[in-house]
Structures are given as C-alpha cells and as structure tokens.
Design an enzyme around this catalytic site. Structure first.
Site, PDB file in Angstrom:
ATOM      1  CG  HIS A 107      95.649  51.885 103.874  1.00 44.20           C
ATOM      2  ND1 HIS A 107      96.399  52.226 102.304  1.00 44.20           N
ATOM      3  CD2 HIS A 107      96.219  52.954 104.254  1.00 44.20           C
ATOM      4  CE1 HIS A 107      97.771  53.008 102.699  1.00 44.20           C
ATOM      5  NE2 HIS A 107      97.454  52.996 103.725  1.00 44.20           N
ATOM      6  CG  HIS A 178     101.074  50.185 104.970  1.00 47.01           C
ATOM      7  ND1 HIS A 178     101.770  50.642 105.662  1.00 47.01           N
ATOM      8  CD2 HIS A 178     100.473  51.035 104.825  1.00 47.01           C
ATOM      9  CE1 HIS A 178     102.460  52.086 105.789  1.00 47.01           C
ATOM     10  NE2 HIS A 178     100.837  52.161 105.019  1.00 47.01           N
ATOM     11  CD  GLU A 313     102.586  52.036 101.229  1.00 46.25           C
ATOM     12  OE1 GLU A 313     101.015  52.062 101.542  1.00 46.25           O
ATOM     13  OE2 GLU A 313     103.149  52.859 102.554  1.00 46.25           O
TER      14      GLU A 313
END
Length: 349
Positions: A107, A178, A313
């Site tokens: 991320h 998310h 996602e």
C-alpha cells in the site's frame, strides 16, 4: 438528495482537526466521509425490513484512523497492494520504495495516503471531491500529480468512487478503496455466512508473502470458484494451497470486464437481506476476508473479531510492474488517468 451535513471529527496527534461529510439520499441511505484520509467512515443502507444498518467497519474519530493499522475505510495510493522487493524499474531507472512487509512494499509504504489530510475541493449534496497533491518522489514514486477523488451517493443507492490524475512523468497509479464490508452490520460478528459471487475464471497465485508468482490459475474445481456464488465460510479453511498461504481469502481475481465499467462481483448478507453489487473498469479485484483482524476496537463501542468483514479492492494486479503478462499499472506523463468503482445496494429476501 438531502442537504450535505458537515460535522467535526476529532483531531490527530499534531492538533489538526478533521471533518466528516455526510451525504443522504431520499431513500434514507447515507455515506459519511472524512477529509482525514478521504476515508469512508459510515455507510447506512436499508435492510429487508426497512431499517438502516451501517455496513462498513470504522472508527469514531480521526484519532482512531490515525492509530489504526488495518487500512479500514482507506483510500489507498499511489499504489495499492504489493510491489515485490520494494523496488521497480521504469524507463531504465530503479526506484526504491519503503519495505514495510517482509521486505516488500504494501500500500505504498508507511507514508500512507490515508494518513494525510485531503483538501475538500467541492462539497455538494450528492458528492464530495477530495484533492491530494503528491509531489515527485512522494513515497518513492516518480512524477508529480494531483489525485482527485470524487465520492458520490446516488438515488439508486450507489456509492461511486471516481479517481482522476494527470502525472507529469511516467509513474505507477493504482488506487483503491479499502472498505471492510459486513452487510449484516459492522458490529454483527463475522462474515462467514455472506454469499459472494465473482465474475472471474481465474486468480493470480501468490507465495507465502502474498507476492504473485506470475501464474494465472483457473478457478474450476477449486475453493476460489465464485462464479455461481459461494458462501464465504464454506471452504475458507480448506486444505488448498492458496488459502493456506493467505490464511483465508486474500487474493486477486482476474476480471472479465475487458477494461469496461461493469458488474464484477456481488455479496449478500444473510441476516439483513442487503445485497451489494460491485462495479469497476479495473482488471482485478482483491477479496480479503479480514484474516488479520483481531478484536480491533471500532466505532460506537464495537470490537471487530477475526474475519469480521470482507473487502472488495478493485485494482491493477498486485506487483503488476514485475509481470509482463499482467495489465500494466503505468500511467504515462500527461495522460489523464481515470477509473471508476461503485458499490450498489439493494434489499433482498
């Protein structure tokens, strides 16, 4: 639509104060977002009996999101998911990223987009537009860009995320939302009884560090086959290598939308009757069943147990920059990068 509602949302450690923006449609559905992290905080959806249930996990204020480590409700960028070895080469130049999970980049490292304040460019009754300036070298990525995220609520009970950016250098852009969904209500326990459908014939195999091997695996006759619908808990602990390595579902499915905005997945809560349809123009979707949640303290006094939610996602495939057979995540200099993902809700039986 009802008028937008703006509230205070606490403060972070350095004293900066956050706000929460609530959109409400005429059916009573509402979506609340914070300028801290461009985060989806609450999502109240009508259930089969006409009541409203908050179907996303979250925290009660900005301090909760600042302290949280599970990317709950987060806007993730500049690159969602993983890049192997925390480095990549682009146009002959090697770029080093933060190694924040097993020597890999997850991320985009520790300077997360969801731990920053986003500028509110526009706040209307049916949408809010957030803006984040990301300079050249931010998180280790080349190129300056302004990431614009428009979060909309429609009268069709749809929450829509629209991402727009134009980088001044070739770079990786792979944004996702998310949110952790529990369609029976954020405080209702685990999601093992949810039924999920995914329009995908294959998934990307990953190793024990969740890094793709490059192999695209047919889902036929495996616990990864959600084409006709499958209850999450049915095979989540099956002795199947991908599930063993992921400690449950935490994988990227190869979508069949061919780059067009289309319905790619569906989830249904058994107790609430709430059905959620997922639409995107992106080529992949990471379905994650909260395998690493562990009594996480949440909003309104809730405590989120193991597998308390499921994430959908939408994305370019994990580590796509290292796999020529994966759709490319590179956005060219001066190119308008635009993508849309939506979550549409209805009440079933």
């Amino acid at each position: 639509m009802k008028p937008i509602k703006i509230d205070t949302f606490g403060a972070v450690k350095d004293g900066r104060k956050a706000k929460a923006y609530t959109l409400t449609n005429n059916a009573g559905m509402s979506a609340q977002f914070s300028d801290y992290g461009a985060t989806l905080v609450r999502l109240l959806v009508p259930d089969k009996e006409g009541g409203l249930r908050d179907v996303v996990l979250g925290y009660s204020d900005a301090a909760g999101y600042e302290a949280g480590t599970e990317s709950i409700g987060a806007t993730v960028g500049r690159n969602a998911n993983r890049i192997a070895g925390a480095s990549f080469e682009l146009n002959g130049v090697t770029y080093k990223l933060t190694a924040n999970q097993f020597g890999n980049n997850l991320h985009s490292g520790n300077d997360f987009y969801n731990k920053r304040f986003w500028k509110v460019e526009e706040a209307a009754d049916d949408h809010i537009t957030f803006l984040l300036h990301s300079p050249d070298g931010d998180q280790g990525y080349p190129g300056t860009l302004d990431m614009k995220l428009t979060c909309a609520l429609t009268e069709e009970n749809e929450v829509r995320f629209t991402y727009d950016a134009v980088p001044d250098q070739d770079t990786i852009i792979n944004m996702t939302n998310h949110s952790y969904f529990n369609l029976n209500g954020h405080d209702s326990g685990d999601i093992l009884s949810h039924r999920v459908t995914v329009d995908a014939d294959a998934f990307t195999m990953a190793d024990e560090q969740s890094i793709p091997t490059g192999e695209i695996v047919d889902v036929t006759d495996t616990p990864m086959d959600f084409r006709k619908g499958r209850v999450i808990g049915e095979d989540i602990d099956a002795p199947y290598e991908a599930l063993r390595l992921g400690k449950g579902y935490d994988h990227n499915w190869v979508l069949k939308n061919k780059g067009k905005f289309a319905k790619v997945a569906e989830a249904a809560g058994d107790a609430s009757g709430i059905v959620m349809e997922v639409y995107t123009d992106l080529p992949g979707i990471q379905i994650y069943t909260g395998n690493f949640l562990n009594q996480e303290p949440g909003k309104d006094g809730a405590v989120y147990p193991h597998r308390a939610a499921v994430c959908f996602e939408t994305q370019y495939f994990p580590d796509a920059i290292h796999h020529d057979n994966f759709p490319g995540p590179v956005c060219k200099a001066g190119q308008a990068c635009h993508t849309v993902t939506a979550y549409r809700f209805r009440s079933g039986e």
